[in-house]
Design a protein around this motif. Sequence first.
Motif, PDB file in Angstrom:
ATOM      1  N   LYS A   1       2.658  24.099  12.614  1.00  0.00           N
ATOM      2  CA  LYS A   1       3.801  23.384  12.058  1.00  0.00           C
ATOM      3  C   LYS A   1       4.991  23.430  13.017  1.00  0.00           C
ATOM      4  N   GLU A   2       5.183  24.580  13.688  1.00  0.00           N
ATOM      5  CA  GLU A   2       6.308  24.733  14.607  1.00  0.00           C
ATOM      6  C   GLU A   2       6.185  23.801  15.804  1.00  0.00           C
ATOM      7  N   MET A   3       4.964  23.474  16.180  1.00  0.00           N
ATOM      8  CA  MET A   3       4.734  22.635  17.352  1.00  0.00           C
ATOM      9  C   MET A   3       4.542  21.170  16.999  1.00  0.00           C
ATOM     10  N   GLN A   4       4.326  20.866  15.720  1.00  0.00           N
ATOM     11  CA  GLN A   4       3.918  19.518  15.332  1.00  0.00           C
ATOM     12  C   GLN A   4       4.994  18.469  15.610  1.00  0.00           C
ATOM     13  N   ILE A   5       6.237  18.751  15.223  1.00  0.00           N
ATOM     14  CA  ILE A   5       7.301  17.768  15.419  1.00  0.00           C
ATOM     15  C   ILE A   5       7.619  17.583  16.905  1.00  0.00           C
TER      16      ILE A   5
ATOM     17  N   ALA B   1      -3.540   9.489  18.549  1.00  0.00           N
ATOM     18  CA  ALA B   1      -2.530  10.556  18.600  1.00  0.00           C
ATOM     19  C   ALA B   1      -2.154  11.031  17.196  1.00  0.00           C
ATOM     20  N   ILE B   2      -1.932  10.091  16.287  1.00  0.00           N
ATOM     21  CA  ILE B   2      -1.553  10.453  14.920  1.00  0.00           C
ATOM     22  C   ILE B   2      -2.697  11.182  14.215  1.00  0.00           C
ATOM     23  N   LEU B   3      -3.933  10.762  14.460  1.00  0.00           N
ATOM     24  CA  LEU B   3      -5.095  11.424  13.861  1.00  0.00           C
ATOM     25  C   LEU B   3      -5.154  12.894  14.266  1.00  0.00           C
ATOM     26  N   PHE B   4      -4.868  13.171  15.536  1.00  0.00           N
ATOM     27  CA  PHE B   4      -4.904  14.547  16.008  1.00  0.00           C
ATOM     28  C   PHE B   4      -3.685  15.347  15.556  1.00  0.00           C
ATOM     29  N   LEU B   5      -2.517  14.717  15.556  1.00  0.00           N
ATOM     30  CA  LEU B   5      -1.282  15.419  15.213  1.00  0.00           C
ATOM     31  C   LEU B   5      -1.157  15.708  13.721  1.00  0.00           C
ATOM     32  N   PHE B   6      -1.707  14.798  12.895  1.00  0.00           N
ATOM     33  CA  PHE B   6      -1.556  14.929  11.440  1.00  0.00           C
ATOM     34  C   PHE B   6      -2.914  14.817  10.759  1.00  0.00           C
ATOM     35  N   PRO B   7      -3.723  15.863  10.859  1.00  0.00           N
ATOM     36  CA  PRO B   7      -5.076  15.822  10.303  1.00  0.00           C
ATOM     37  C   PRO B   7      -5.114  15.675   8.784  1.00  0.00           C
ATOM     38  N   LYS B   8      -4.014  15.955   8.106  1.00  0.00           N
ATOM     39  CA  LYS B   8      -3.988  15.819   6.646  1.00  0.00           C
ATOM     40  C   LYS B   8      -3.585  14.422   6.190  1.00  0.00           C
ATOM     41  N   MET B   9      -3.209  13.562   7.112  1.00  0.00           N
ATOM     42  CA  MET B   9      -2.774  12.214   6.748  1.00  0.00           C
ATOM     43  C   MET B   9      -3.989  11.335   6.462  1.00  0.00           C
ATOM     44  N   SER B  10      -3.894  10.495   5.443  1.00  0.00           N
ATOM     45  CA  SER B  10      -5.001   9.608   5.090  1.00  0.00           C
ATOM     46  C   SER B  10      -5.201   8.541   6.168  1.00  0.00           C
ATOM     47  N   THR B  11      -6.409   7.978   6.188  1.00  0.00           N
ATOM     48  CA  THR B  11      -6.730   6.935   7.168  1.00  0.00           C
ATOM     49  C   THR B  11      -5.797   5.738   7.028  1.00  0.00           C
ATOM     50  N   LEU B  12      -5.553   5.317   5.785  1.00  0.00           N
ATOM     51  CA  LEU B  12      -4.684   4.167   5.545  1.00  0.00           C
ATOM     52  C   LEU B  12      -3.267   4.431   6.058  1.00  0.00           C
ATOM     53  N   LYS B  13      -2.789   5.660   5.846  1.00  0.00           N
ATOM     54  CA  LYS B  13      -1.444   5.998   6.306  1.00  0.00           C
ATOM     55  C   LYS B  13      -1.376   6.086   7.831  1.00  0.00           C
TER      56      LYS B  13
ATOM     57  N   HIS C   1       0.794  -1.223   0.000  1.00  0.00           N
ATOM     58  CA  HIS C   1       0.000   0.000   0.000  1.00  0.00           C
ATOM     59  C   HIS C   1       0.836   1.287   0.000  1.00  0.00           C
ATOM     60  N   LYS C   2       2.136   1.170   0.311  1.00  0.00           N
ATOM     61  CA  LYS C   2       2.986   2.366   0.441  1.00  0.00           C
ATOM     62  C   LYS C   2       2.357   3.352   1.437  1.00  0.00           C
ATOM     63  N   SER C   3       1.845   2.817   2.527  1.00  0.00           N
ATOM     64  CA  SER C   3       1.055   3.622   3.457  1.00  0.00           C
ATOM     65  C   SER C   3       1.727   3.804   4.810  1.00  0.00           C
ATOM     66  N   VAL C   4       3.049   3.902   4.811  1.00  0.00           N
ATOM     67  CA  VAL C   4       3.789   4.209   6.038  1.00  0.00           C
ATOM     68  C   VAL C   4       4.535   5.518   5.833  1.00  0.00           C
ATOM     69  N   ASP C   5       4.300   6.493   6.711  1.00  0.00           N
ATOM     70  CA  ASP C   5       5.058   7.741   6.657  1.00  0.00           C
ATOM     71  C   ASP C   5       6.250   7.593   7.605  1.00  0.00           C
ATOM     72  N   TRP C   6       7.413   7.327   7.037  1.00  0.00           N
ATOM     73  CA  TRP C   6       8.585   7.015   7.844  1.00  0.00           C
ATOM     74  C   TRP C   6       9.118   8.226   8.592  1.00  0.00           C
ATOM     75  N   LYS C   7       8.821   9.441   8.125  1.00  0.00           N
ATOM     76  CA  LYS C   7       9.215  10.637   8.883  1.00  0.00           C
ATOM     77  C   LYS C   7       8.483  10.675  10.220  1.00  0.00           C
ATOM     78  N   VAL C   8       7.186  10.431  10.172  1.00  0.00           N
ATOM     79  CA  VAL C   8       6.393  10.436  11.403  1.00  0.00           C
ATOM     80  C   VAL C   8       6.833   9.298  12.327  1.00  0.00           C
ATOM     81  N   VAL C   9       7.122   8.143  11.735  1.00  0.00           N
ATOM     82  CA  VAL C   9       7.629   7.017  12.528  1.00  0.00           C
ATOM     83  C   VAL C   9       8.918   7.408  13.240  1.00  0.00           C
ATOM     84  N   SER C  10       9.808   8.102  12.528  1.00  0.00           N
ATOM     85  CA  SER C  10      11.090   8.498  13.134  1.00  0.00           C
ATOM     86  C   SER C  10      10.884   9.517  14.240  1.00  0.00           C
ATOM     87  N   TRP C  11       9.946  10.451  14.061  1.00  0.00           N
ATOM     88  CA  TRP C  11       9.692  11.445  15.112  1.00  0.00           C
ATOM     89  C   TRP C  11       9.107  10.784  16.359  1.00  0.00           C
ATOM     90  N   LEU C  12       8.150   9.892  16.162  1.00  0.00           N
ATOM     91  CA  LEU C  12       7.590   9.164  17.307  1.00  0.00           C
ATOM     92  C   LEU C  12       8.666   8.339  18.005  1.00  0.00           C
TER      93      LEU C  12
END
Length: 264
Positions: free
Chosen positions: A145-149, A177-189, A65-76
């Motif tokens: 954006k300044e607070m997101q990471i 947590a991801i739903l609230f932090l990244f509202p533009k991210m798709s459900t699958l991601k 699915h190519k549905s992993v955002d590795w940047k977000v994974v690294s930040w978490l």
Amino acid sequence: MDFGYIASGFAVGLLVGITGVGGGSLMTPLLVFLFGFKPAVAVGTDLLFAAITKTGGVWVHHGTHKSVDWKVVSWLSMGSLPFAVGTIYVIKHLMSIGKETTGLITYSLGIALILTACALLIRSVLMRQHTREIEDVVVSTGRFKEMQIPATILTGAILGVLVTLSSVGAGALGTIAILFLFPKMSTLKVVGTDLAHAIPLTAVAGIGHWSLGHVDFTLLGSLLIGSLPGIWIGSHISARIPEKVLRPVLATLLLIIGLKFVLA
């Protein structure tokens, strides 16, 4: 290997496949109440169980699915992994000075189950509202954006402590947590990213508990034998079972179990 452990693994795997609820929320209380394992052993064994069973799911999400955002994974992970290691060292220190850690783990397990029960009740609503195509832009614009990471790293740290102490929270709480932090991210991601973060977190925490002698490998093998076919079957029949009925029942059960742990 005990047939009861294999049967329990199958039952939990079946529920995980049907509901999508993390195995820790179901497996750890089962090991404590039904089989009488010490909370520390139940948590440690379940963490390695989760790390192994979630790997196949991430392979599908990343490869197919190519549905992993590795940047977000690294930040978490920047928050969760160091705090998971730190939590293990705190437990080890308490054990070395003769302090009983069962109460700490039991109370943390209760809190995690209560939070997971609440997350289950709102997760399906949020996911339905959130259904959309995959967005290229994940990080918001403007002041948020300044607070997101930093907020993502802090969230990872909280998950790191909670998951290490209880083996619960990497799934339902991570998704919320991801739903609230990244509202533009798709459900699958959201689902794929949360799953990908859960693997290193549960692996690090599980290995830490292993170093403390909190892993029963005979139990782990039995649970894996039962759960893998259970997850496969549950995933295939999930569409035939009304989630809006099953999920509230499961959330209520987790809430009752969580309160029992907290008030014990």
